[in-house]
Motif scaffolding. Structure first.
Motif, PDB file in Angstrom:
ATOM      1  N   SER A 202       0.825  -1.205   0.000  1.00  4.75           N
ATOM      2  CA  SER A 202       0.000   0.000   0.000  1.00  4.75           C
ATOM      3  C   SER A 202       0.863   1.260   0.000  1.00  4.75           C
ATOM      4  N   THR A 203       1.614   1.435  -1.073  1.00  2.00           N
ATOM      5  CA  THR A 203       2.567   2.538  -1.150  1.00  2.00           C
ATOM      6  C   THR A 203       1.935   3.775  -1.781  1.00  2.00           C
ATOM      7  N   PRO A 204       2.446   4.957  -1.444  1.00  2.00           N
ATOM      8  CA  PRO A 204       1.966   6.183  -2.086  1.00  2.00           C
ATOM      9  C   PRO A 204       2.458   6.267  -3.526  1.00  2.00           C
ATOM     10  N   VAL A 205       1.720   6.982  -4.355  1.00  2.00           N
ATOM     11  CA  VAL A 205       2.089   7.181  -5.758  1.00  2.00           C
ATOM     12  C   VAL A 205       2.345   8.665  -5.984  1.00  2.00           C
ATOM     13  N   ALA A 206       3.465   8.979  -6.589  1.00  8.68           N
ATOM     14  CA  ALA A 206       3.823  10.372  -6.878  1.00  8.68           C
ATOM     15  C   ALA A 206       3.928  10.585  -8.374  1.00  8.68           C
ATOM     16  N   ASN A 207       3.579  11.798  -8.827  1.00  9.70           N
ATOM     17  CA  ASN A 207       3.769  12.205 -10.216  1.00  9.70           C
ATOM     18  C   ASN A 207       5.039  13.019 -10.394  1.00  9.70           C
ATOM     19  N   ALA A 208       5.554  13.520  -9.288  1.00 14.36           N
ATOM     20  CA  ALA A 208       6.785  14.291  -9.316  1.00 14.36           C
ATOM     21  C   ALA A 208       7.409  14.223  -7.932  1.00 14.36           C
ATOM     22  N   VAL A 209       8.736  14.368  -7.898  1.00 16.58           N
ATOM     23  CA  VAL A 209       9.470  14.408  -6.638  1.00 16.58           C
ATOM     24  C   VAL A 209      10.241  15.709  -6.576  1.00 16.58           C
ATOM     25  N   VAL A 210      10.043  16.457  -5.500  1.00 19.77           N
ATOM     26  CA  VAL A 210      10.831  17.646  -5.225  1.00 19.77           C
ATOM     27  C   VAL A 210      11.798  17.317  -4.092  1.00 19.77           C
ATOM     28  N   VAL A 211      13.064  17.621  -4.305  1.00 17.89           N
ATOM     29  CA  VAL A 211      14.079  17.473  -3.261  1.00 17.89           C
ATOM     30  C   VAL A 211      14.489  18.883  -2.857  1.00 17.89           C
ATOM     31  N   PRO A 212      13.910  19.436  -1.798  1.00 16.86           N
ATOM     32  CA  PRO A 212      14.163  20.835  -1.443  1.00 16.86           C
ATOM     33  C   PRO A 212      15.629  21.079  -1.095  1.00 16.86           C
ATOM     34  N   GLY A 213      16.110  22.250  -1.481  1.00 17.15           N
ATOM     35  CA  GLY A 213      17.434  22.676  -1.065  1.00 17.15           C
ATOM     36  C   GLY A 213      17.390  23.628   0.109  1.00 17.15           C
ATOM     37  N   THR A 214      16.219  24.251   0.337  1.00 12.44           N
ATOM     38  CA  THR A 214      16.015  25.173   1.453  1.00 12.44           C
ATOM     39  C   THR A 214      14.627  24.939   2.036  1.00 12.44           C
ATOM     40  N   GLU A 215      14.393  25.488   3.210  1.00 11.99           N
ATOM     41  CA  GLU A 215      13.079  25.345   3.808  1.00 11.99           C
ATOM     42  C   GLU A 215      12.023  26.076   2.986  1.00 11.99           C
ATOM     43  N   HIS A 216      12.408  27.132   2.302  1.00 17.02           N
ATOM     44  CA  HIS A 216      11.449  27.859   1.475  1.00 17.02           C
ATOM     45  C   HIS A 216      11.014  27.036   0.260  1.00 17.02           C
ATOM     46  N   ASP A 217      11.859  26.107  -0.193  1.00 14.19           N
ATOM     47  CA  ASP A 217      11.447  25.204  -1.266  1.00 14.19           C
ATOM     48  C   ASP A 217      10.272  24.339  -0.826  1.00 14.19           C
ATOM     49  N   VAL A 218      10.282  23.940   0.430  1.00 16.53           N
ATOM     50  CA  VAL A 218       9.157  23.153   0.952  1.00 16.53           C
ATOM     51  C   VAL A 218       7.887  23.991   0.915  1.00 16.53           C
ATOM     52  N   SER A 219       8.001  25.207   1.376  1.00 18.19           N
ATOM     53  CA  SER A 219       6.848  26.105   1.391  1.00 18.19           C
ATOM     54  C   SER A 219       6.313  26.333  -0.021  1.00 18.19           C
ATOM     55  N   GLU A 220       7.193  26.617  -0.974  1.00 20.35           N
ATOM     56  CA  GLU A 220       6.764  26.871  -2.349  1.00 20.35           C
ATOM     57  C   GLU A 220       6.121  25.628  -2.965  1.00 20.35           C
ATOM     58  N   THR A 221       6.630  24.445  -2.629  1.00 21.03           N
ATOM     59  CA  THR A 221       6.067  23.210  -3.179  1.00 21.03           C
ATOM     60  C   THR A 221       4.666  22.966  -2.647  1.00 21.03           C
ATOM     61  N   VAL A 222       4.456  23.211  -1.376  1.00 20.96           N
ATOM     62  CA  VAL A 222       3.130  23.037  -0.794  1.00 20.96           C
ATOM     63  C   VAL A 222       2.151  24.040  -1.403  1.00 20.96           C
ATOM     64  N   LYS A 223       2.582  25.279  -1.562  1.00 16.08           N
ATOM     65  CA  LYS A 223       1.705  26.277  -2.183  1.00 16.08           C
ATOM     66  C   LYS A 223       1.349  25.882  -3.615  1.00 16.08           C
ATOM     67  N   PHE A 224       2.329  25.393  -4.374  1.00 14.39           N
ATOM     68  CA  PHE A 224       2.082  24.960  -5.753  1.00 14.39           C
ATOM     69  C   PHE A 224       1.111  23.784  -5.772  1.00 14.39           C
ATOM     70  N   ALA A 225       1.303  22.841  -4.871  1.00 10.53           N
ATOM     71  CA  ALA A 225       0.400  21.689  -4.801  1.00 10.53           C
ATOM     72  C   ALA A 225      -1.025  22.146  -4.508  1.00 10.53           C
TER      73      ALA A 225
END
Length: 504
Positions: free
Chosen positions: A63-86
């Protein structure tokens, strides 16, 4: 499983993930737009690349999750931007790191973005030497090694290849918990990306601080944490390993109770008892053996007062080892080179339960069932383990039960069968084996629960199978459930963080 069979399984899984990603993702997602918002050090992987396949591969393929893309953040702001984009593109998202969570609720993510935290792995020790700020993607071993080099240590998970924060957000057990408490008990403050993409600092002045320490997977993505650290006082450790026949199962666990768990007995802060059951035909061709470990801190040989009662039972073999804290994972088979740290394509479900003491009669019942399941000629579970973790508890019990969202401070033992099996390629055969495994795991747990004397099931969320319910993961008290649901409504009203043991 032969090596070429493992490769074939891994390739099949990669093609399944890629196909699922291609069919589920909205076709108008502009990945280039996401890439433009990320820092130069961030990475974006899409299906059809080896980097994507490596990032989405998990330790357990149930029962694994399925992803269409993988983001590997380089900064904490990358995490924030990825969540906003999602959020803007109505895409689910899931933060990952050590990828050892095997809970079936992860399978509810059928498309979306994986946020792989591995680059956020820094460690910065404060000038006063009392805290360290730790990146949200660091692995337990890397944190241990970085602190060790500075003459420091803190509580981490025991397995070297798991993330530091994944276990911590569910409470987090570790070798040092007798002194200092759970991994999450060390938190001073956290940097967290919330469901709406905002980046905030959470500390004891926030009501969210309580929830992050035990139910944290439900409330945000932790980009870094400032944690208490401690001077390295006792670097040396010793371990005595005693291998017993299954015929001695009642005697072994009755002795453990008498030594540390019942009556006036107390497990000293410097002692840990662990044991594994597994089928090793080179030692016993007919039934699983019991490997019982007695670990002691600050000595070069385990005190004979702890070992003698077990030697009196008559083990098949014994072994004494001495070294340092950093040897413990290798001694107990959970270092980077060990099987639990490899991605084999197998399913690896666990069925955890907390106990206050061993029931020798129940140990006999589950041993006989384990023997039947692992030693018949056609079994898929020949590589299964039954795990019994008995940490010292003084630091855990030093806090009140209501101090954090972790609910089970009064329990002494963490028990779980690990029913590893190769995943059939035929969907019908796979579904049948998955169902058979769930029934077997639940039967093990029901036997232990019936003997525990508890009125509700106590489980460890980080080992959870997925069918236990929020009452078992986070405590059955009405006030606990109400507080968690209230915080969920406040911080994640749309349930964006609901793929790992959701509170509601």
């Amino acid at each position: 499983m032969r090596v070429f069979d493992q490769i074939k399984v891994a390739a099949t899984l990669a093609s399944v993930w890629a196909a699922a990603a291609a069919t589920c993702v909205p076709r108008d997602v502009q990945w280039a737009k996401l890439a433009s918002k990320l820092s130069p050090s961030a990475k974006l992987y899409l299906p059809g690349t080896s980097a994507f396949d490596d990032a989405v591969a998990r330790w357990s393929n149930l029962s694994t999750p399925v992803a269409n893309a993988v983001v590997v953040p380089g900064t904490e702001h990358d995490v924030s931007e990825t969540v906003k984009f999602a959020n803007q593109n109505a895409l689910p998202f899931l933060a990952t790191n050590g990828v050892h969570g095997s809970i079936t609720t992860l399978g509810k993510m059928t498309h979306g973005i994986e946020i792989h935290m591995s680059q956020l792995n820094s460690v910065q020790i404060a000038r006063d030497g009392k805290t360290a700020t730790i990146g949200g993607g660091i692995l337990s071993k890397d944190l241990t090694d970085a602190l060790w080099a500075a003459g420091k240590q803190t509580v981490t998970g025991t397995c070297e290849c798991v993330g530091y924060l994944g276990p911590a957000l569910g409470g987090g057990h570790g070798w040092l918990q007798g002194h200092h408490g759970l991994v999450s008990d060390q938190f001073v403050s956290l940097r967290v990306v919330l469901a709406n993409g905002s980046l905030v600092t959470v500390d004891s002045k926030s009501d969210l601080f309580w929830a992050l320490k035990g139910a944290g997977h439900n409330f945000g993505i932790v980009t870094s944490v400032t944690s208490k650290i401690y001077d390295l006082v006792h670097p040396n450790y010793a371990m005595e390993t005693l291998i017993f026949s299954g015929d001695d199962v009642e005697a072994v666990y009755r002795t453990a109770n008498e030594q540390w768990l019942t009556g006036n007995a107390t497990q000293p802060v410097d002692i840990i008892n662990w044991s594994y059951w597994f089928f090793d035909p080179t030692t016993d061709p007919e039934k699983p053996v019991i490997a019982f470990y007695i670990i002691q801190e600050g000595v070069d040989a385990v005190d004979d007062a702890h070992v003698a009662p077990f030697r009196a039972i008559g083990p098949i073999a014994t072994q004494s080892q001495s070294g340092t804290y950093r040897d413990l994972a290798a001694w107990t088979g959970i270092d980077l080179a060990a099987t639990p740290c490899q991605k084999t394509g197998n399913a690896n479900p666990r069925f955890p339960i907390y106990l206050k003491q061993y029931s020798p009669a129940a140990q006999r019942q589950i041993y006989d069932l384990f023997r039947q399941a692992t030693t018949n000629a056609s079994t898929p579970y020949a590589g299964a383990l039954f795990m019994f973790e008995g940490y010292s508890q003084q630091g855990v019990k030093a806090l009140r039960d209501d101090a954090t969202a972790f609910a089970y401070r009064e329990d002494n033992l963490l028990v779980a069968p690990l029913l590893t099996y190769a995943v059939p390629s035929d969907p019908a055969a796979r579904a049948a084996l998955d169902a058979r495994t769930q029934a077997l795991g639940d039967r093990f747990r029901q036997i232990l629960y019936a003997a525990s004397g508890e009125s509700t099931l106590h489980t460890y969320v980080n080992y959870a199978y997925g069918d236990e319910t929020a009452r078992a993961w986070y405590g059955s008290e009405a006030w606990r459930q109400q507080r968690l649901r209230s915080l969920k409504r406040q911080y994640d009203p749309q349930g964006r963080f609901s793929f790992y043991a959701p509170v509601a």
